[in-house]
Design an enzyme around this catalytic site. Structure first.
Site, PDB file in Angstrom:
ATOM      1  N   GLU A 181       1.324  -0.422  -5.012  1.00 51.33           N
ATOM      2  CA  GLU A 181       0.348   0.617  -5.324  1.00 51.33           C
ATOM      3  C   GLU A 181       1.038   1.976  -5.311  1.00 51.33           C
ATOM      4  O   GLU A 181       1.541   2.407  -4.274  1.00 51.33           O
ATOM      5  CB  GLU A 181      -0.780   0.647  -4.269  1.00 51.33           C
ATOM      6  CG  GLU A 181      -1.862   1.671  -4.609  1.00 51.33           C
ATOM      7  CD  GLU A 181      -2.386   2.473  -3.407  1.00 51.33           C
ATOM      8  OE1 GLU A 181      -1.667   2.610  -2.394  1.00 51.33           O
ATOM      9  OE2 GLU A 181      -3.510   2.964  -3.487  1.00 51.33           O
ATOM     10  N   ASP A 240       0.817  -1.214   0.000  1.00 50.10           N
ATOM     11  CA  ASP A 240       0.000   0.000   0.000  1.00 50.10           C
ATOM     12  C   ASP A 240       0.854   1.268   0.000  1.00 50.10           C
ATOM     13  O   ASP A 240       1.856   1.348   0.722  1.00 50.10           O
ATOM     14  CB  ASP A 240      -0.848  -0.037   1.279  1.00 50.10           C
ATOM     15  CG  ASP A 240      -1.743   1.163   1.455  1.00 50.10           C
ATOM     16  OD1 ASP A 240      -2.782   1.225   0.789  1.00 50.10           O
ATOM     17  OD2 ASP A 240      -1.401   2.048   2.267  1.00 50.10           O
TER      18      ASP A 240
HETATM   19  C1  GLC Z   1      -4.062   3.444  -0.167  1.00 48.49           C
HETATM   20  C2  GLC Z   1      -5.398   2.774  -0.006  1.00 48.49           C
HETATM   21  C3  GLC Z   1      -6.376   3.735   0.557  1.00 48.49           C
HETATM   22  C4  GLC Z   1      -5.888   4.190   1.886  1.00 48.49           C
HETATM   23  C5  GLC Z   1      -4.483   4.751   1.777  1.00 48.49           C
HETATM   24  C6  GLC Z   1      -3.870   4.922   3.107  1.00 48.49           C
HETATM   25  O1  GLC Z   1      -4.093   4.428  -1.107  1.00 48.49           O
HETATM   26  O2  GLC Z   1      -5.807   2.235  -1.218  1.00 48.49           O
HETATM   27  O3  GLC Z   1      -7.638   3.187   0.662  1.00 48.49           O
HETATM   28  O4  GLC Z   1      -6.749   5.138   2.402  1.00 48.49           O
HETATM   29  O5  GLC Z   1      -3.622   3.903   1.056  1.00 48.49           O
HETATM   30  O6  GLC Z   1      -3.488   3.705   3.657  1.00 48.49           O
END
Ligand code: GLC
Ligand code: MG
Length: 684
Positions: free
Chosen positions: A376, A306
């Site tokens: 991500e 993440d």
């Molecule tokens: C990522 C997740 C999102 C979350 C953020 C903080 O972007 O997809 O949902 O709020 O990280 O962890």
């Protein structure tokens, strides 16, 4: 046949036939007293001469002595076949070894599980509620494993279910080694994982290395300056009104919060309840690595990492440049007001991820247990930053970084735009790497709402026929829409900052059937977010067996993708792009069947003329249309008709390939050819 030996020097065969030729070896080699060994040899030779004629009349028999046996075996009629057989065996063995070596050397590497199946994202709060508290849970997911089976999906990414105060619905982790009671227990998790593995499913966990919850034990120890934990987070001097710099949180306003206990500010690139971990501290990295080991040894099959671009920040803490330099600094409050030169994608970030990856590798070496990593990072137009997550030919990083470009498809409904977005990835991806495509997730609007319902099927068709791994957010396979959320219904903290930012609309309960709460919770009348009012017509149960439904088509395309080599292994070539149409083909050298896709992303119906494409046959038969009444239709290649939002899969047969004469329009991750006659793939 058995025999009975007689002292007479002959043998009586069991069925009463006396074999006169039998000579006991002892008799032959028994030297008379006082004779020399040479005498014995001479005697033996003469005995053999006599015996030769005797033996010639007798059939060989079981138990004959060595000398007799040798006599027979040296005869041409025994020797020749024996030698022929011997050399035949040698040759066959050598040929077999050579063929095996050649096949191994010539075979392209097998595809991994993360390449074959789409990745399906489960948002656990919203998937299936097993205990009636209105929030989905792990047991709920276990109850619904059949759904993956019926969709032919094997890779499941489950958004966070760690123990959490749920300020950001699980992305604020209080204990990285525990399951939140809302979702169940560690036993529930273990049972779910075991059941998934039993069914051939892989579980990908969400992993959050950038921040923890402010309720995490580490944070409490850090704010009280415990010497071991003092530097676990990013602290800076400030006071309640004067922040260390102008940095802003992704969720809005300053990314610094003053902590009275410590008398300093801590950094949070997301909520103030999500303090950023200090990844420059080796002890923190060690903690994160230990957590990776914890879950890998439990058997999880991979991680979705993440918010990775936020893992490091510049230590000089300078202000970030404003996008609009004339904006008064107090109005600089959102992510879009600044260039994130000092808070994202800092030097050293990839070393950290590569270290994580290296820790995963020993687990991957267990046979059939490849552990997968996807990162991500939203880098928008800076695509080269995203591509860095692929690692280098020598150092492994993620298997692929998520490709979010197709999320922008609804911005501009046209074939040219679709091609542009696809090409952003294809033309920037490092050679030999594996692409992937995301058309929805828990942070972005659903396709049916952003693009419009009429484009849901054609977008799924694009997703499932492009090269690489498709990602499907739960509900996209049935074309779920966003729900409407009023200010008093908002759950998402991002939506509390600004209603239009709320991510609740795309997080509504999965629509299973037409029963109470659409089958999401059939025990009580509560659901954490409202169920979409269209659930009676848009649900798994109604769509499952109805030919022509969104889900039926999803299933068909996914099965086609996995069954037909040109989709998994073949070339991807652009054929045409205009205001309406994006057309491309999938072909594999040596494979007779190839596929032409004609997708209408525009607002009008179109007649597409592909007569200049020599490699296509004149007549083209539709294998599948998003509008099922057009299945089986035959078009001349000069006039392929599509309605707005219609997509066609056309299968045609030819050995003439398109890619050799259109090298710049075509991509393949790993070149492979097909030998039609024996049905094998080889490197070429
Ligand atoms: C990522 C997740 C999102 C979350 C953020 C903080 O972007 O997809 O949902 O709020 O990280 O962890
Ligand atoms: Mg950080």
């Amino acid at each position: 046949m058995s025999y009975i030996r007689k002292d007479s020097g002959s043998v009586e065969l069991a069925d009463g036939i006396r074999n006169l030729g039998f000579q006991d070896a002892d008799v032959v080699t028994d030297f008379p007293p006082h004779s020399s060994p040479r005498d014995a040899v001479e005697r033996k030779d003469s005995a053999a001469e006599i015996d030769d004629s005797v033996y010639a009349q007798v059939e060989p028999y079981a138990g004959m002595p060595k000398e007799v046996l040798l006599l027979y075996s040296s005869q041409a009629r025994y020797r020749v076949p024996r030698e022929v057989l011997f050399w035949l065996t040698v040759c066959c063995t050598l040929a077999l070894v050579a063929v095996t070596v050649a096949i191994i050397a010539l075979s392209p590497p097998c595809l991994g599980w993360w390449q074959i199946s789409p990745v399906y994202q489960v948002y656990p709060r919203s998937f299936k509620d097993s205990d009636g508290d209105g929030v989905g849970d792990l047991r709920g997911i276990k109850e619904k494993l059949d759904h993956f089976h019926s969709l032919n999906i094997k890779s499941i990414w489950i958004s966070p279910f760690y123990r959490s105060p749920m300020k950001d619905f699980g992305y604020d982790v209080e204990d990285f080694r525990d399951v939140d009671p809302l979702f169940g227990t560690m036993e529930d998790f273990e049972e779910l994982l075991a059941e998934m593995h039993k069914n051939g499913l892989k579980l990908i966990m969400d992993f959050i290395p950038n921040h923890s919850s402010d309720r995490h034990r580490w944070f409490n120890l850090s704010r009280t300056r415990d010497p071991l934990y003092e530097d676990y987070y990013v602290w800076a001097d400030c006071n309640a009104t004067k922040k260390p710099n102008n940095w802003v949180s992704i969720f809005g306003n300053s990314s610094w919060t003053y902590d009275e206990v410590r008398g300093q500010c801590y950094l949070h690139q997301f909520l103030k309840e999500q303090p950023d971990l200090n990844m420059r501290n080796p002890a923190v990295r060690k903690e994160i690595i230990d957590i990776i080991h914890f879950w890998l040894s439990k058997g999880v099959d991979g991680f979705r990492m993440d918010a990775v671009k936020h893992m490091l920040e510049a230590t000089h803490l300078r202000d970030e440049p404003q996008v609009d330099p004339n904006k008064p600094p107090e109005e600089v409050t959102t992510e879009w007001d600044l260039f994130h030169d000092y808070t994202t994608s800092q030097v050293g970030l990839h070393d950290i991820l590569r270290e994580f990856r290296a820790e995963m590798e020993p687990y991957s070496r267990e046979p059939g247990k490849y552990r997968f990593m996807v990162t991500e990072s939203y880098d928008y137009e800076e695509v080269e930053k995203t591509m860095m997550y692929y690692g280098t030919p020598l150092v492994k990083e993620s298997d692929f970084p998520f490709n979010f470009y197709l999320l922008d498809l609804p911005q501009n409904a046209s074939g040219l735009w679709a091609k542009h977005l696809v090409d952003l990835w294809m033309s920037n991806m490092p050679r030999g790497k594996w692409p992937n495509w995301v058309v929805g997730n828990h942070d972005r609007s659903r396709i049916a709402s952003s693009a419009g319902k009429m484009y849901v099927r054609v977008i799924n068709m694009l997703l499932l026929t492009l090269p690489g791994t498709p990602t499907t957010y739960y509900g996209e396979e049935i074309g779920m829409e966003n729900i409407n959320i009023t200010a008093d219904q908002v759950q998402d903290p991002f939506g509390k900052y600004n209603l239009s930012n709320s991510r609740d609309p795309q997080r509504s309960p999965m629509q299973w059937n037409s029963d109470m709460n659409t089958g999401f919770n059939n025990l009580t009348n509560i659901t954490w977010l409202p169920v979409h009012p269209d659930y009676k017509s848009v649900n798994v149960e109604v769509q499952k067996d109805s030919e022509g439904s969104t889900m039926f088509q999803y299933n068909f395309l996914n099965s086609l993708r996995q069954a037909e080599l040109p989709f998994l292994r073949g070339w991807f070539c652009y054929v045409q792009a205009d205001a309406n149409i994006f057309s491309y083909l999938r072909e594999l050298d040596g494979h007779k069947e190839a596929y032409l896709m004609v997708l209408n992303f525009g607002k009008q119906s179109a007649t597409t003329d592909l007569s200049s494409v020599r490699e296509l046959p004149d007549q083209l038969k539709v294998l599948m249309s998003t509008n099922s009444i057009n299945n089986g239709k035959v078009f001349q290649k000069s006039g392929i008709q599509t309605e707005a939002g219609e997509g066609l899969v056309i299968r045609y047969s030819t050995y003439t390939r398109f890619h050799p004469s259109h090298a710049t329009e075509c991509y393949v991750s790993e070149k492979a050819c097909y030998l039609d006659t024996v049905g094998i793939l080889y490197k070429c």
